[in-house]
Motif scaffolding. Structure first.
Motif, PDB file in Angstrom:
ATOM      1  N   ASP A 142       0.725  -1.028  -0.071  1.00 11.56           N
ATOM      2  CA  ASP A 142      -0.168   0.134  -0.196  1.00 11.56           C
ATOM      3  C   ASP A 142       0.948   1.210   0.200  1.00 11.56           C
ATOM      4  OD1 ASP A 142      -2.531  -1.140   0.003  1.00 11.56           O
ATOM      5  OD2 ASP A 142      -2.484  -1.634   2.200  1.00 11.56           O
ATOM      6  N   LYS A 143       2.039   1.119   0.551  1.00 13.16           N
ATOM      7  CA  LYS A 143       2.976   2.166   0.575  1.00 13.16           C
ATOM      8  C   LYS A 143       4.194   1.633  -0.085  1.00 13.16           C
ATOM      9  CE  LYS A 143       1.575   5.337   4.251  1.00 13.16           C
ATOM     10  NZ  LYS A 143       2.061   6.094   5.440  1.00 13.16           N
ATOM     11  N   VAL A 144       5.090   2.601  -0.843  1.00 13.92           N
ATOM     12  CA  VAL A 144       6.354   2.016  -1.530  1.00 13.92           C
ATOM     13  C   VAL A 144       7.384   2.409  -0.776  1.00 13.92           C
ATOM     14  CG1 VAL A 144       7.278   2.420  -3.679  1.00 13.92           C
ATOM     15  CG2 VAL A 144       4.961   2.249  -3.805  1.00 13.92           C
ATOM     16  N   GLY A 145       8.527   1.468  -0.644  1.00 19.41           N
ATOM     17  CA  GLY A 145       9.863   1.954  -0.027  1.00 19.41           C
ATOM     18  C   GLY A 145      10.904   2.098  -0.968  1.00 19.41           C
ATOM     19  N   ALA A 146      11.741   2.878  -0.296  1.00 23.35           N
ATOM     20  CA  ALA A 146      13.166   2.805  -0.926  1.00 23.35           C
ATOM     21  C   ALA A 146      14.124   2.696   0.110  1.00 23.35           C
ATOM     22  CB  ALA A 146      13.065   4.182  -1.518  1.00 23.35           C
ATOM     23  N   TRP A 147      15.464   2.431  -0.489  1.00 23.36           N
ATOM     24  CA  TRP A 147      16.550   1.962   0.287  1.00 23.36           C
ATOM     25  C   TRP A 147      17.743   2.747  -0.159  1.00 23.36           C
ATOM     26  CZ3 TRP A 147      21.178  -1.137   0.006  1.00 23.36           C
ATOM     27  CH2 TRP A 147      21.566  -1.758   1.232  1.00 23.36           C
ATOM     28  N   ALA A 148      18.195   3.654   0.805  1.00 21.82           N
ATOM     29  CA  ALA A 148      19.085   4.811  -0.101  1.00 21.82           C
ATOM     30  C   ALA A 148      20.538   4.515   0.873  1.00 21.82           C
ATOM     31  CB  ALA A 148      18.605   6.256   0.335  1.00 21.82           C
ATOM     32  N   ILE A 149      21.308   4.171  -0.074  1.00 28.12           N
ATOM     33  CA  ILE A 149      22.835   4.030   0.394  1.00 28.12           C
ATOM     34  C   ILE A 149      23.887   4.696  -0.777  1.00 28.12           C
ATOM     35  CG2 ILE A 149      23.162   1.694  -0.575  1.00 28.12           C
ATOM     36  CD1 ILE A 149      25.022   1.148   2.194  1.00 28.12           C
ATOM     37  N   THR A 150      23.493   4.504  -1.819  1.00 27.37           N
ATOM     38  CA  THR A 150      24.429   4.939  -2.980  1.00 27.37           C
ATOM     39  C   THR A 150      24.311   6.427  -3.087  1.00 27.37           C
ATOM     40  OG1 THR A 150      23.907   3.115  -4.381  1.00 27.37           O
ATOM     41  CG2 THR A 150      24.958   4.848  -5.299  1.00 27.37           C
ATOM     42  N   GLU A 151      25.537   6.959  -3.455  1.00 26.02           N
ATOM     43  CA  GLU A 151      25.941   8.394  -3.300  1.00 26.02           C
ATOM     44  C   GLU A 151      26.809   8.749  -4.492  1.00 26.02           C
ATOM     45  OE1 GLU A 151      27.199  10.238   0.319  1.00 26.02           O
ATOM     46  OE2 GLU A 151      25.832   9.422   1.563  1.00 26.02           O
ATOM     47  N   PRO A 152      26.472   9.941  -5.136  1.00 23.14           N
ATOM     48  CA  PRO A 152      27.317  10.354  -6.206  1.00 23.14           C
ATOM     49  C   PRO A 152      28.792  10.072  -6.479  1.00 23.14           C
ATOM     50  CG  PRO A 152      25.577  11.961  -5.866  1.00 23.14           C
ATOM     51  CD  PRO A 152      26.049  10.854  -4.696  1.00 23.14           C
ATOM     52  N   ASP A 153      29.585  10.159  -5.387  1.00 20.24           N
ATOM     53  CA  ASP A 153      30.957  10.001  -5.239  1.00 20.24           C
ATOM     54  C   ASP A 153      31.181   8.643  -4.703  1.00 20.24           C
ATOM     55  OD1 ASP A 153      31.233  12.442  -6.474  1.00 20.24           O
ATOM     56  OD2 ASP A 153      31.302  13.479  -4.537  1.00 20.24           O
ATOM     57  N   SER A 154      30.361   7.724  -4.287  1.00 24.42           N
ATOM     58  CA  SER A 154      30.601   6.639  -3.491  1.00 24.42           C
ATOM     59  C   SER A 154      30.611   5.432  -4.554  1.00 24.42           C
ATOM     60  CB  SER A 154      29.883   6.290  -2.183  1.00 24.42           C
ATOM     61  OG  SER A 154      28.550   6.193  -2.766  1.00 24.42           O
ATOM     62  N   GLY A 155      29.319   5.103  -5.015  1.00 25.30           N
ATOM     63  CA  GLY A 155      29.191   3.914  -5.908  1.00 25.30           C
ATOM     64  C   GLY A 155      29.476   2.718  -5.210  1.00 25.30           C
ATOM     65  N   SER A 156      30.390   1.918  -5.499  1.00 24.10           N
ATOM     66  CA  SER A 156      30.708   0.368  -5.067  1.00 24.10           C
ATOM     67  C   SER A 156      31.285   0.660  -3.538  1.00 24.10           C
ATOM     68  CB  SER A 156      31.268  -0.466  -5.722  1.00 24.10           C
ATOM     69  OG  SER A 156      30.726  -0.682  -7.014  1.00 24.10           O
ATOM     70  N   ASP A 157      31.934   1.860  -3.450  1.00 24.46           N
ATOM     71  CA  ASP A 157      32.759   2.244  -2.111  1.00 24.46           C
ATOM     72  C   ASP A 157      31.437   3.016  -1.122  1.00 24.46           C
ATOM     73  OD1 ASP A 157      34.404   2.392  -0.063  1.00 24.46           O
ATOM     74  OD2 ASP A 157      35.303   4.421  -0.977  1.00 24.46           O
ATOM     75  N   ALA A 158      30.603   2.072  -1.090  1.00 23.56           N
ATOM     76  CA  ALA A 158      29.509   2.581  -0.428  1.00 23.56           C
ATOM     77  C   ALA A 158      29.522   3.385   1.087  1.00 23.56           C
ATOM     78  CB  ALA A 158      28.382   1.577  -0.306  1.00 23.56           C
ATOM     79  N   PHE A 159      30.357   2.578   1.878  1.00 22.97           N
ATOM     80  CA  PHE A 159      30.710   2.902   3.087  1.00 22.97           C
ATOM     81  C   PHE A 159      31.849   4.011   3.248  1.00 22.97           C
ATOM     82  CE2 PHE A 159      29.287  -1.522   4.231  1.00 22.97           C
ATOM     83  CZ  PHE A 159      28.043  -1.170   4.609  1.00 22.97           C
ATOM     84  N   GLY A 160      32.896   3.716   2.602  1.00 17.51           N
ATOM     85  CA  GLY A 160      34.043   4.761   2.712  1.00 17.51           C
ATOM     86  C   GLY A 160      33.837   5.836   1.943  1.00 17.51           C
ATOM     87  N   LYS A 182      21.630  11.365  -2.072  1.00 19.63           N
ATOM     88  CA  LYS A 182      21.728   9.863  -2.561  1.00 19.63           C
ATOM     89  C   LYS A 182      21.403   9.882  -3.830  1.00 19.63           C
ATOM     90  CE  LYS A 182      22.461   8.241   1.717  1.00 19.63           C
ATOM     91  NZ  LYS A 182      23.737   7.447   2.092  1.00 19.63           N
ATOM     92  N   THR A 183      21.920   8.989  -4.499  1.00 11.76           N
ATOM     93  CA  THR A 183      21.577   8.949  -6.212  1.00 11.76           C
ATOM     94  C   THR A 183      21.352   7.413  -6.631  1.00 11.76           C
ATOM     95  OG1 THR A 183      22.280   9.770  -8.304  1.00 11.76           O
ATOM     96  CG2 THR A 183      23.834   8.494  -6.930  1.00 11.76           C
ATOM     97  N   PHE A 184      20.770   7.100  -7.682  1.00  8.27           N
ATOM     98  CA  PHE A 184      20.372   6.081  -8.391  1.00  8.27           C
ATOM     99  C   PHE A 184      19.483   5.111  -7.292  1.00  8.27           C
ATOM    100  CE2 PHE A 184      24.857   6.329  -9.973  1.00  8.27           C
ATOM    101  CZ  PHE A 184      24.560   7.242 -11.117  1.00  8.27           C
ATOM    102  N   ILE A 185      18.655   6.055  -6.900  1.00  7.64           N
ATOM    103  CA  ILE A 185      17.752   5.275  -5.748  1.00  7.64           C
ATOM    104  C   ILE A 185      16.542   4.735  -6.552  1.00  7.64           C
ATOM    105  CG2 ILE A 185      16.501   5.285  -3.594  1.00  7.64           C
ATOM    106  CD1 ILE A 185      19.501   5.794  -3.592  1.00  7.64           C
ATOM    107  N   THR A 186      16.436   3.447  -6.334  1.00 11.35           N
ATOM    108  CA  THR A 186      14.998   2.646  -6.878  1.00 11.35           C
ATOM    109  C   THR A 186      14.045   3.330  -6.145  1.00 11.35           C
ATOM    110  OG1 THR A 186      16.326   1.064  -7.699  1.00 11.35           O
ATOM    111  CG2 THR A 186      14.002   0.642  -7.736  1.00 11.35           C
TER     112      THR A 186
END
Length: 420
Positions: A142-160, A182-186
């Motif tokens: 009924d509500k749509v969720g998103a999961w936001a970790i990726t950022e413009p300058d992080s990509g695969s280096d999500a934490f660092g 955050k970017t590329f957020i489905t």
């Protein structure tokens, strides 16, 4: 497990009929953005009673928590992908994913992030009050969720490379102020509920920014300072709406910090929360890849039987036969990898991050290779949007980037080998 169960096949046939009636006629509208994907998924949930089952399962879980018991006490391991289910129906959710991906991978991507990432994060890390607050509307879609970790300058280096940060607001009530992007957020443009990862800035210059503690918060659409962008224009998976999120001095009460704790000592609940989702996300790629491969193979076999060249059906030429045979081998391999996942779920055996990365790497590459060869089989027609192999090729390529680029998966596989 070497074959689908009778129940899995019955579900497959029912979902296939739904897809043919409710999704195939609207693929162009979904691809163009004229139609949003959320209504179709809600209709799927209503048709097959998924929303009712999810609601019932959640209510039992919350009741156990209220009574002070374990959330999983007296239940079998959930193993049906994003839809749950007991060990006896482990393949059911993966069958649904695979069938949907034959026609519109973007629909699956949006659903998968909401039900396969947002919900498990809140369910696994949230307090009882937090689960009661956000899960009832999320598990039913009924509500749509998103999961936001990726950022413009992080990509695969999500934490660092993470630059989004929170500081304590100093009010004494344990709240925070969030800033970042955050970017590329489905589902980013449309999400009602968003799980956000951000680093805690405690004002200590001696702590390397890469090593700062990561915290996990839940935001609701419309909060002051929280901006959701318009959908991006992408190469593929057009029916999945992807965007950016901006946080400008967003005030967050302690009740929005998942678990309402920053972690004890040197623990890092935020990083652990994210890592716990990586394997599940990568494993899901196997089911998505299988759907793409099966649809490409079906279309190519039909085309090879009907398209004539120099007075012969093209399927009689050995080069075309080689392409079809290679596709079939890829289908068998990917299906067997998915069966490995299902068997592990049935026996309660955890799949390591290294194995999940290997599955994701192989299956995404296989799906992309098959889809590109499908375009080649169709020749000039394959390059036209009227022939669905064009869409399948664009969509398949996303699997090599989605859930972590394949280059990163290779690193995880190698590290797993070298650490043994």
């Amino acid at each position: 497990m070497l074959e689908w169960s009778d129940v899995d096949l019955a579900v497959r046939d029912a979902v296939r009929a739904f897809v043919d009636k409710e999704i195939r006629p609207h693929v162009d509208a979904l691809e163009s953005g004229e139609m949003e994907p959320y209504g179709i998924i809600r209709k799927l949930f209503a048709t097959f009673g998924i929303a009712d089952m999810a609601r019932d399962s959640l209510n039992k879980r919350l009741a156990r928590l209220r009574d002070g018991g374990s959330p999983t006490a007296g239940t079998k391991s959930s193993s049906g992908g994003m839809f749950g289910g007991d060990a006896g129906s482990a393949g059911m959710g993966f069958v649904v994913i695979s069938e949907l991906c034959r026609v519109s991978m973007g629909v699956v991507t949006g659903m998968g992030v909401s039900l396969g990432l947002t919900v498990p994060t809140i369910m696994g890390r949230g307090t009882l009050a937090q689960q009661e607050r956000w899960l009832p509307d999320l598990v039913t879609y009924d509500k749509v969720g998103a999961w936001a970790i990726t950022e413009p300058d992080s990509g695969s280096d999500a934490f660092g490379g993470m630059k989004s940060y929170v500081v304590r607001d100093g009010s004494g009530d344990g709240g925070y102020i969030l800033n970042g992007q955050k970017t590329f957020i489905t589902n980013g443009p449309d999400a009602d509920v968003v799980v956000v990862y951000a680093k805690l800035d405690e004002g200590d210059p001696t702590v390397d920014k890469r090593d700062r503690k990561v915290l996990t918060f839940v935001l609701d659409r419309g909060m002051d300072g929280f901006i959701q962008s318009k959908p991006f224009r992408k190469m593929g998976i057009h029916s999945s709406r992807t965007g950016e999120l901006f946080f400008n001095d967003v005030r967050l009460g302690r009740d929005r910090l998942l678990g309402e704790t920053e972690g004890e000592g040197t623990g890092d609940a935020g990083r652990d929360s994210a890592r716990s989702n990586f394997s599940a996300e990568r494993i899901g790629v196997a089911a998505m890849a299988l759907g793409v491969i099966e649809e490409c193979l079906r279309l190519c076999v039909d085309y090879a039987k009907t398209r004539t060249l120099w007075g012969r059906e093209i399927g009689q030429y050995q080069l075309i036969q080689l392409k079809l045979a290679t596709m079939e081998v890829a289908r068998m391999n990917v299906r067997n990898m998915l069966f490995r996942v299902i068997e592990a779920a049935q026996t309660g055996t955890a799949i390591s991050l290294a194995e999940a990365s290997a599955i994701k790497w192989y299956c995404s590459q296989a799906a992309t290779d098959v889809a590109m060869e499908a375009v080649q089989v169709f020749g000039g027609n394959g390059y036209m949007t009227d022939y669905r192999v064009e869409q399948l090729a664009r969509d398949a390529k996303s699997l090599m980037i989605y859930a972590g680029s394949n280059e990163v998966q290779i690193t995880h596989v190698a590290r797993g080998l070298l650490s043994g």
